[in-house]
Design an enzyme around this catalytic site. Structure first.
Site, short mmCIF file in Angstrom:
data_model
loop_
_atom_site.label_atom_id
_atom_site.label_comp_id
_atom_site.label_asym_id
_atom_site.label_seq_id
_atom_site.Cartn_x
_atom_site.Cartn_y
_atom_site.Cartn_z
N GLU A 152 0.82 -1.23 0.00
CA GLU A 152 0.00 0.00 0.00
C GLU A 152 0.85 1.27 0.00
OE1 GLU A 152 -3.32 0.03 2.70
OE2 GLU A 152 -4.10 -1.83 1.90
C1 LIG Z 1 3.27 -9.64 0.67
C2 LIG Z 1 2.81 -8.68 -0.35
C3 LIG Z 1 1.45 -8.53 -0.61
C4 LIG Z 1 1.02 -7.69 -1.65
N1 LIG Z 1 -0.30 -7.66 -2.00
C5 LIG Z 1 -0.66 -6.99 -3.13
C6 LIG Z 1 -1.99 -7.11 -3.66
O1 LIG Z 1 -2.85 -7.77 -3.08
N2 LIG Z 1 -2.27 -6.48 -4.83
C7 LIG Z 1 -1.34 -5.73 -5.50
O2 LIG Z 1 -1.67 -5.21 -6.55
N3 LIG Z 1 -0.09 -5.59 -5.02
C8 LIG Z 1 0.28 -6.20 -3.87
N4 LIG Z 1 1.56 -6.09 -3.39
C9 LIG Z 1 2.51 -5.25 -4.09
C10 LIG Z 1 3.00 -4.05 -3.31
O3 LIG Z 1 2.04 -3.05 -3.30
C11 LIG Z 1 4.32 -3.64 -3.96
O4 LIG Z 1 5.27 -4.58 -3.50
C12 LIG Z 1 4.75 -2.26 -3.64
O5 LIG Z 1 3.96 -1.37 -4.37
C13 LIG Z 1 6.21 -2.00 -3.94
O6 LIG Z 1 6.59 -2.43 -5.20
P1 LIG Z 1 7.92 -3.30 -5.37
O7 LIG Z 1 7.88 -4.40 -4.36
O8 LIG Z 1 8.02 -3.67 -6.78
O9 LIG Z 1 9.09 -2.33 -4.95
P2 LIG Z 1 9.81 -1.13 -5.86
O10 LIG Z 1 8.73 -0.38 -6.51
O11 LIG Z 1 10.80 -1.84 -6.71
O12 LIG Z 1 10.46 -0.31 -4.74
C14 LIG Z 1 11.67 -0.69 -4.08
C15 LIG Z 1 12.07 0.40 -3.11
O13 LIG Z 1 12.26 1.63 -3.80
C16 LIG Z 1 11.54 2.67 -3.18
N5 LIG Z 1 11.11 3.64 -4.19
C17 LIG Z 1 10.53 3.41 -5.38
N6 LIG Z 1 10.30 4.56 -6.01
C18 LIG Z 1 10.73 5.54 -5.20
C19 LIG Z 1 10.76 6.96 -5.28
N7 LIG Z 1 10.30 7.63 -6.32
N8 LIG Z 1 11.30 7.64 -4.25
C20 LIG Z 1 11.77 7.00 -3.17
N9 LIG Z 1 11.76 5.68 -3.05
C21 LIG Z 1 11.26 4.96 -4.05
C22 LIG Z 1 10.36 1.98 -2.52
O14 LIG Z 1 9.90 2.76 -1.42
C23 LIG Z 1 10.99 0.68 -2.07
O15 LIG Z 1 11.59 0.87 -0.83
C24 LIG Z 1 1.98 -6.92 -2.34
C25 LIG Z 1 3.34 -7.03 -2.03
C26 LIG Z 1 3.76 -7.90 -1.07
C27 LIG Z 1 5.23 -8.03 -0.80
#
Ligand SMILES: Cc1cc2nc3c(=O)[nH]c(=O)nc-3n(C[C@H](O)[C@H](O)[C@H](O)COP(=O)(O)OP(=O)(O)OC[C@H]3O[C@@H](n4cnc5c(N)ncnc54)[C@H](O)[C@@H]3O)c2cc1C
Length: 810
Positions: free
Chosen positions: A498
């Site tokens: 989220e």
């Molecule tokens: C257990 C679990 C349950 C989930 N459930 C759902 C679900 O039901 N439905 C769904 O659609 N998604 C779901 N998600 C997805 C979740 O919302 C994403 O994992 C999240 O949006 C982050 O994306 P990412 O993991 O690809 O990280 P990335 O986007 O690759 O981010 C990696 C890091 O970079 C940082 N970052 C990225 N961009 C910036 C910026 N511009 N400035 C500063 N920092 C930045 C982030 O804060 C993070 O720390 C789930 C994820 C997990 C792990």
């Protein structure tokens, strides 16, 4: 000198009181007239002073002002204004502005917050918490769930579905529970205190997902079909937005839906052909209906509109041909269902779109609008329930676990850790319950939702770490007797979902707040974008004049409140908490000033300076959370016993506000402006201190005894005293510990120190003490019972080698 002093006092007073431009001109005119008549300065100097005054007067003439000031400024402003996609605009427009808006004003109106109704539970909600929710908690065996099955047992699944746990937000007319946001939050907090797997499983269908989207945007046919089925648990939903290429930048999803002709249930229709790859989707492996976000195109203009319609949400039944679903991810040993979904050439009818074709391309707006509520509830409630359980258990554990002949909680080092755990839990509880109350009052607080999500999960992480430290090896060794390990493991999940926390802090809290909550910025931006240039210029003029006055006022307020440490500002309470209200007033003025200067000096570049934006977000959050603490204390009847918690919470938060403002100024790229702001914000230097050690000791004492404050602090958790609930058993031992400690003291003083007792362990010492008459039979029995209970609680699990590892028996 006297005249200069009079001018300074009058200008500061006008600015502080936010006097209008005409009124300010009148007062300054009178002063100037008096100076002409009574002043001893030469005539040329008096005439010189008249020039700026005349210019000030001219500013009151709107047509002139428009021509000479506003329109030229507006032209430059339009050039500088960063372009904004419809998606970004929708995100900014989502939700409502609540107490967050007041904090941006530099002079919050406390009456607005203090007069808000305290959140309450109705009879049905209370009965649900005391009935099905308690029963569910009793059924949950987290070791069995996470280690043995990697799933909830079938009887738990059916209990959850048949008792409406998935239907808290669904209205009664569709068969749901229709709970208030506050009740919803209390249910999640209680379950989270028992099992992260169960609380995450229950949070998802009640949060941003098919039910929420259908309720707000679905067609009647969709609502009537899906909502009763979701309420009865016949359909299990999931919502799929994230994919391998689109995580934090979710609006960049490459998944497509192309409008085309195809066959559906034996007929030729116009539908959508979907191709997508999603991952991390909670409940996906067992979902029966998938809420899917994709980008919709109509290349052949079959629907008559544009080609690229934008992000769209649709409901796709699991068994639709082309959908691959069922595989699982394994998120840090926590066993909630989570996995990928792929779709290749999946054909669905147009009315699979949530809300029908009318809502095509509205997906992003739908998501951000609903996130402003959901994000205030799911993760903050889960984190608060976990924190309440952790502090309740840790304080009792610190009382019954002895080292160096003392309960470990009596050592200053541990005391301070317990104190910060407790005060942070108080902050989390205050923030989630007061904000839930605001939602029940009709708010959709989008900026607070980001603050709550970020800070609850960060506090949750700190508390999980602290609980581990207090428990030592007992927290580390996993097994049926470990009540901390899985909660500790689930923390990064809450941090990531989220809106991942680094991004939320760096981009969203202040970035969205500055535009959304600032009293003038959004008005100026909208006016600048108004295609009717004349109307836009008029509106821009009104906003700009307000903004200039607002900035001058905040500069004056910041300096005056900094010099007086806000001692004379009006606040809604007297007594021990009054100063905290006053300090929020002070930081609100300084924050408003820093916001305006940063936006003026850095413009769009501020978005790139994420650490500056993050620090301003921290100041906003600290003020918001401190306000929630004060309101929560009020809601609970201003109980004096809770004051140490309130004081620790407010002091640490306002200290954070000071430190983050200080770091913002230290890193502000324009050094002369930074120096100027420092003069106005910290005219007496950094004067605010974090909570004292003494306060920490008082809190530790409060929670290491079975006090009412301890119960209030952990009021939402499952604490029933039954053999499978270590949290309840720890409380039982804590209650016994007062009597046991006095008996142990007698053994030590009368027996061990005098050399009459030689045994090294407590059971031996009890026997000897009984034998030589230091303890009576009844006292020995009490102490033995206590010792047996404590030994059981301190026990950790061990396993035969074959029970662990790849070949373990299930
Ligand atoms: C257990 C679990 C349950 C989930 N459930 C759902 C679900 O039901 N439905 C769904 O659609 N998604 C779901 N998600 C997805 C979740 O919302 C994403 O994992 C999240 O949006 C982050 O994306 P990412 O993991 O690809 O990280 P990335 O986007 O690759 O981010 C990696 C890091 O970079 C940082 N970052 C990225 N961009 C910036 C910026 N511009 N400035 C500063 N920092 C930045 C982030 O804060 C993070 O720390 C789930 C994820 C997990 C792990």
């Amino acid at each position: 000198m006297l005249w200069a002093a009079a001018l300074l006092v009058i200008v500061l007073t006008l600015a502080y009181r936010r006097a209008s431009l005409p009124l300010s001109c009148c007062v300054l005119g009178l002063l100037l007239a008096a100076y002409w008549v009574l002043g001893t300065a030469p005539e040329w100097w008096k005439a010189t002073l008249t020039v700026p005054y005349a210019l000030l007067i001219l500013l009151n003439v709107r047509p002139l002002r428009l021509r000479l000031v506003t329109r030229p400024f507006l032209r430059s402003y339009r050039r500088l204004l960063p372009s904004m996609s419809a998606t970004e605009r929708e995100a900014l427009d989502a939700g409502t502005v609540w107490w967050d808006g007041e904090l941006f004003t530099g002079g919050p109106d406390w009456q607005k917050l203090m007069s808000a109704k305290a959140p309450t539970l109705n009879e049905a909600e209370q009965a649900f918490l005391d009935g099905p929710c308690e029963d569910l908690c009793a059924m949950l065996d987290d070791w069995d769930i996470t280690h043995v099955r990697a799933d909830l047992p079938p009887e738990v699944w059916s209990f959850i579905k048949s008792n409406g746990f998935f239907a808290m937000i669904i209205p009664k007319r569709y068969g749901g529970l229709e709970f208030s946001a506050y009740a919803h939050s209390c249910v999640l907090a209680k379950i989270a205190s028992r099992s992260g797997t169960a609380s995450s499983t229950i949070a998802v269908p009640n949060s941003l997902g098919p039910a929420e989207l259908l309720l707000h945007y679905g067609t009647d046919a969709q609502k009537n079909h899906f909502l009763p089925r979701l309420a009865r648990g016949e359909e299990v939903p999931c919502f799929a937005l994230t994919g391998p290429r689109a995580g934090s930048d979710a609006a960049s999803i490459p998944d497509t839906g192309v409008i085309c002709k195809g066959r559906w249930q034996g007929a030729d229709i116009i539908g959508i052909k979907l191709n997508f790859s999603k991952r991390y989707i909670t409940l996906a492996p067992i979902a029966t209906v998938v809420g899917l976000a994709f980008r919709l195109f109509d290349p052949e203009r079959l629907m008559g509109g544009v080609e690229d319609l934008g992000i769209t949400c649709a409901l796709i039944p699991r068994d639709t041909p082309g959908v691959s679903i069922g595989r699982r991810h394994f998120p840090l040993n926590v066993a909630f269902q989570n996995g990928p979904i792929q779709g290749v050439d999946v054909f669905v009818p147009i009315d699979a779109i949530i809300g029908g074709f009318a809502m095509a391309g509205q997906g992003w707006r739908m998501l951000v609008e609903q996130l402003s509520v959901g994000r205030c509830i799911s993760l903050p409630s889960n984190a608060t329930g976990g924190a309440q359980a952790a502090v309740y258990a840790s304080a009792a554990y610190a009382r019954i676990r002895r080292q160096f002949n003392m309960p470990i909680g009596r050592f200053e080092g541990v005391e301070q850790v317990l104190a910060r755990m407790a005060a942070r839990t108080y902050i989390m509880d205050a923030a989630r319950s007061v904000t839930a109350g605001a939602i029940d009052g009709g708010e959709k607080p989008s900026v607070p939702s980001a603050m709550l999500k970020y800070h609850s999960t960060e506090f949750g992480r700190m508390i999980a770490n602290d609980a581990m430290d207090v428990h030592g090896g007992k927290g580390i060794c996993l097994g049926p007797n470990n009540y901390l390990g899985r909660g500790y493991q689930i923390v990064p999940v809450a941090i990531t979902v989220e809106g991942a926390n680094i991004l939320t802090r760096s981009l969203i809290i202040f970035g969205q707040g500055a535009v959304r909550c600032h009293p003038f910025v959004l008005r100026e931006m909208n006016a600048a974008r108004n295609p009717d240039h004349d109307a836009g210029a008029l509106e821009f003029d009104r906003a700009l004049m307000g903004h200039v006055g607002f900035a001058i006022s905040n500069a004056a307020r910041s300096a005056i409140l900094g010099l007086t440490l806000a001692r004379f500002t009006r606040v809604p309470q007297t007594g021990a908490t009054a100063r905290y209200f006053q300090h929020v007033n002070r930081y609100s003025a300084s924050f408003a000033l820093a916001t305006d200067v940063a936006m003026l000096a850095l413009g769009g570049y501020l978005k790139k300076k994420e650490t500056l934006s993050a620090r301003l977000g921290d100041v906003l959050s600290a003020m918001y959370l401190a306000s929630m603490v004060l309101k929560h204390h009020e809601n609970q009847g201003r109980l004096p016993e809770d004051l140490p918690l309130v004081e620790w919470a407010c002091r640490s938060l306002l200290y954070q506000a000071q430190e983050q403002l200080h770091l913002f100024l230290r890193n502000f790229p324009n050094r002369p402006l930074a120096a100027f702001m420092r003069l106005l914000i910290f005219p007496r230097g950094l004067t605010y201190f974090p909570p004292s050690d003494r306060l920490g000791r008082d809190i530790a004492d409060l929670i290491m005894h079975p006090t009412a404050a301890r119960e209030r602090l952990s009021r939402d958790i499952y604490k029933t005293q039954e053999s499978h609930n270590p949290v309840g058993l720890l409380q039982e031992a804590l209650v016994l510990s007062t009597m046991a400690e006095s008996l142990e003291k007698r053994i030590r003083v009368d027996g061990i120190k005098t050399g009459r007792i030689g045994a090294l362990d407590l059971p031996g010492q009890i026997s000897e003490a009984l034998h030589i008459g230091i303890l009576s039979e009844a006292e020995a029995a009490v102490l033995r019972d206590y010792d047996a209970k404590v030994s059981k609680l301190l026990a950790v699990d061990d396993f035969a080698p074959q029970e662990l590892g790849a070949g373990r028996a299930g």
